[in-house]
Write a protein that holds these residues in place. Sequence first.
Motif, PDB file in Angstrom:
ATOM      1  N   ILE A 210       0.898  -1.301   0.014  1.00  0.00           N
ATOM      2  CA  ILE A 210      -0.111  -0.047   0.120  1.00  0.00           C
ATOM      3  C   ILE A 210       0.919   1.057  -0.112  1.00  0.00           C
ATOM      4  CG2 ILE A 210      -1.509   1.539   1.352  1.00  0.00           C
ATOM      5  CD1 ILE A 210      -2.695  -1.266   2.323  1.00  0.00           C
ATOM      6  N   GLY A 211       0.530   2.027  -0.837  1.00  0.00           N
ATOM      7  CA  GLY A 211       1.304   3.309  -0.908  1.00  0.00           C
ATOM      8  C   GLY A 211       0.667   4.463  -0.549  1.00  0.00           C
ATOM      9  N   ASN A 212       1.174   5.546   0.210  1.00  0.00           N
ATOM     10  CA  ASN A 212       0.791   7.014   0.207  1.00  0.00           C
ATOM     11  C   ASN A 212       1.286   7.771  -0.699  1.00  0.00           C
ATOM     12  OD1 ASN A 212       0.485   9.669   1.459  1.00  0.00           O
ATOM     13  ND2 ASN A 212       0.582   8.893   3.387  1.00  0.00           N
ATOM     14  N   PRO A 213       0.443   8.525  -1.504  1.00  0.00           N
ATOM     15  CA  PRO A 213       1.025   9.150  -2.620  1.00  0.00           C
ATOM     16  C   PRO A 213       1.858  10.217  -2.246  1.00  0.00           C
ATOM     17  CG  PRO A 213      -1.409   9.304  -2.670  1.00  0.00           C
ATOM     18  CD  PRO A 213      -1.167   8.231  -1.522  1.00  0.00           C
ATOM     19  N   GLY A 240      -4.125   6.850  -0.875  1.00  0.00           N
ATOM     20  CA  GLY A 240      -3.403   5.639  -1.011  1.00  0.00           C
ATOM     21  C   GLY A 240      -3.563   5.008  -2.192  1.00  0.00           C
ATOM     22  N   ASP A 241      -2.727   4.115  -2.697  1.00  0.00           N
ATOM     23  CA  ASP A 241      -2.770   3.332  -3.737  1.00  0.00           C
ATOM     24  C   ASP A 241      -2.280   1.871  -3.576  1.00  0.00           C
ATOM     25  OD1 ASP A 241      -0.063   2.720  -5.355  1.00  0.00           O
ATOM     26  OD2 ASP A 241       0.205   4.231  -3.838  1.00  0.00           O
ATOM     27  N   LYS A 285       1.581   5.752   6.850  1.00  0.00           N
ATOM     28  CA  LYS A 285       0.700   5.001   5.926  1.00  0.00           C
ATOM     29  C   LYS A 285      -0.658   4.696   6.546  1.00  0.00           C
ATOM     30  CE  LYS A 285       4.088   3.040   2.719  1.00  0.00           C
ATOM     31  NZ  LYS A 285       4.442   1.980   1.924  1.00  0.00           N
ATOM     32  N   LEU A 286      -0.829   5.221   7.616  1.00  0.00           N
ATOM     33  CA  LEU A 286      -2.218   4.743   8.495  1.00  0.00           C
ATOM     34  C   LEU A 286      -3.390   5.113   7.711  1.00  0.00           C
ATOM     35  CD1 LEU A 286      -3.488   3.823  11.340  1.00  0.00           C
ATOM     36  CD2 LEU A 286      -3.538   6.036  12.158  1.00  0.00           C
TER      37      LEU A 286
END
Length: 317
Positions: A210-213, A240-241, A285-286
């Motif tokens: 999971i990403g935080n843009p 997120g992505d 990233k929460l």
Amino acid sequence: MLSWEDRRLMVKVAMLYYFEGWTQAEIAARNNVSRPVISKLLNTAKKEGIVEIYIKDETFHTVELEQKIIKKFGLKEVIVVSTAGFAPEMAKRQLGKTGASYIANHTKEVKSLGISWGTTLLSLVAEYPYEHKEDVHIVPIVGGMGSEYVHLHSNQLAFNLAQKMNTTCSYLYAPAMVESNDLKERLVSSKDIAHVLEEGKNVDMAVVSIGNPFKGATMEKIGYLGPDDLASLRKAGAVGDISSRFYDAVGKELDHPLNQRVIGLNLDDIKKIPEVVGIVEGSYKLESIEAALQGGYLDVLITDDRTAQELADSHNL
């Protein structure tokens, strides 16, 4: 109030059960009562404070967090990795090792395994043991081509994981994101790419991150996202992505030009995969993790203890 005889019997039963290792059936036979009577006595002993059970182990806290998150989000499994005192790279490596162990131990019935891309999945593949899993076919679920950061791309990860498993893999001959919708349509309609995308939709298990843009985004680092893209995503409410597909605070895939130019499975496709394992670390990233869990994209979450604690304590739902 319990009589002296009742308390004595309870203590005797508890001693035999907890210290001597007798079964409830053995204790029942010795005392000429039924097994349910012994079970009831043991439960009453706990309620009355005659017996107190402590688990003395450093992993108790992480297991407790796992159970909280499983209940809170309705997940199949949560694994919390203790990374206290670890440097960021060591923490990621520890997470990769745990993810590798989970995949290695849960692919007995799996015939096809999908893999996304990124630094966390790179750690998983690096830590994966060499073994024979010839029955498992590896499929990239998002495009992965380019001349830079090739080691992070899904095709490279699929190839390296297939080597570790001594098995086969497919290749998705396309970038994760292209310049225009027209180019995307031409690519996804080509026979080879369409075939691998169909394979991806039908995998038995997928492993994603999971990403935080907006914080530490690999997509920005490798040039997929520029300042204008990030401003546009922020305005659209992206948090997120997963596999280069952006979603909002309730986990809904964004109707955004960037999502339309991605070559890979969309979030609905990912949700339909029987088991999706998400490996993600970092409490920054929460919000991204919470939204992904609300969206129902993950069945299994593997994360670090600090992030897990914040996830368990969060009242954002």
